[in-house]
Scaffold this active site. Structure first.
Site, mmCIF file in Angstrom:
data_model
loop_
_atom_site.group_PDB
_atom_site.id
_atom_site.type_symbol
_atom_site.label_atom_id
_atom_site.label_comp_id
_atom_site.label_asym_id
_atom_site.label_seq_id
_atom_site.Cartn_x
_atom_site.Cartn_y
_atom_site.Cartn_z
ATOM 1 N N HIS A 21 0.832 -1.208 0.000
ATOM 2 C CA HIS A 21 0.000 0.000 0.000
ATOM 3 C C HIS A 21 0.867 1.259 0.000
ATOM 4 O O HIS A 21 0.575 2.229 -0.708
ATOM 5 C CB HIS A 21 -0.933 0.010 1.221
ATOM 6 C CG HIS A 21 -2.204 -0.727 1.011
ATOM 7 N ND1 HIS A 21 -2.293 -2.083 1.151
ATOM 8 C CD2 HIS A 21 -3.442 -0.293 0.669
ATOM 9 C CE1 HIS A 21 -3.537 -2.454 0.908
ATOM 10 N NE2 HIS A 21 -4.253 -1.389 0.611
ATOM 11 N N GLU A 22 1.903 1.254 0.806
ATOM 12 C CA GLU A 22 2.782 2.428 0.866
ATOM 13 C C GLU A 22 3.475 2.665 -0.469
ATOM 14 O O GLU A 22 3.607 3.804 -0.921
ATOM 15 C CB GLU A 22 3.815 2.270 1.982
ATOM 16 C CG GLU A 22 4.630 3.503 2.222
ATOM 17 C CD GLU A 22 3.784 4.716 2.575
ATOM 18 O OE1 GLU A 22 4.043 5.792 2.005
ATOM 19 O OE2 GLU A 22 2.868 4.610 3.392
#
Length: 119
Positions: free
Chosen positions: A39-40
């Site tokens: 996600h990051e």
């Protein structure tokens, strides 16, 4: 999210249990960690900056899961745990992450001057 869930279960969760012989809780932690890193990365690439807000938000769900499971243990069939999750996820979590990324992006693009006052 279901395709991502199935991919993580197939390629991270089950191989962790079968090949590494670790507990289901540890395998779940590894899945959360891999998901948080991915996600990051997905957020960092378009913004051209790494700030870890998404990662911290994802990892912050681990104590929330434990807390809601404890509530369900003491009040089976209750939807309180579900309400706590959705309030923290939709009302607090994601809006705060978007706000933090926006502030960091503006600060990065404006050389630290978010608002310049001319006299």
């Amino acid at each position: 999210n279901m395709p991502v869930h199935y991919w993580l279960v197939r390629h991270v969760y089950f191989p962790s249990i079968r090949r590494l012989h670790i507990s289901k809780n540890t395998a779940s932690f590894i899945v959360f960690f891999v998901s948080a890193v991915l996600h990051e990365i997905l957020i960092s690439i378009p913004f051209h900056m790494i700030r870890w807000w998404s990662f911290l938000g994802m990892m912050g769900q681990i104590p929330l899961v434990a807390f809601t499971k404890r509530i369900d243990k003491y009040m089976p069939g209750s939807s309180i745990g579900n309400m706590i999750f959705w309030m923290s996820f939709c009302v607090v979590g994601q809006p705060m992450a978007v706000l933090f990324y926006t502030i960091d992006y503006w600060t990065l693009k404006s050389d630290g001057k978010i608002c310049e006052i001319k006299e």
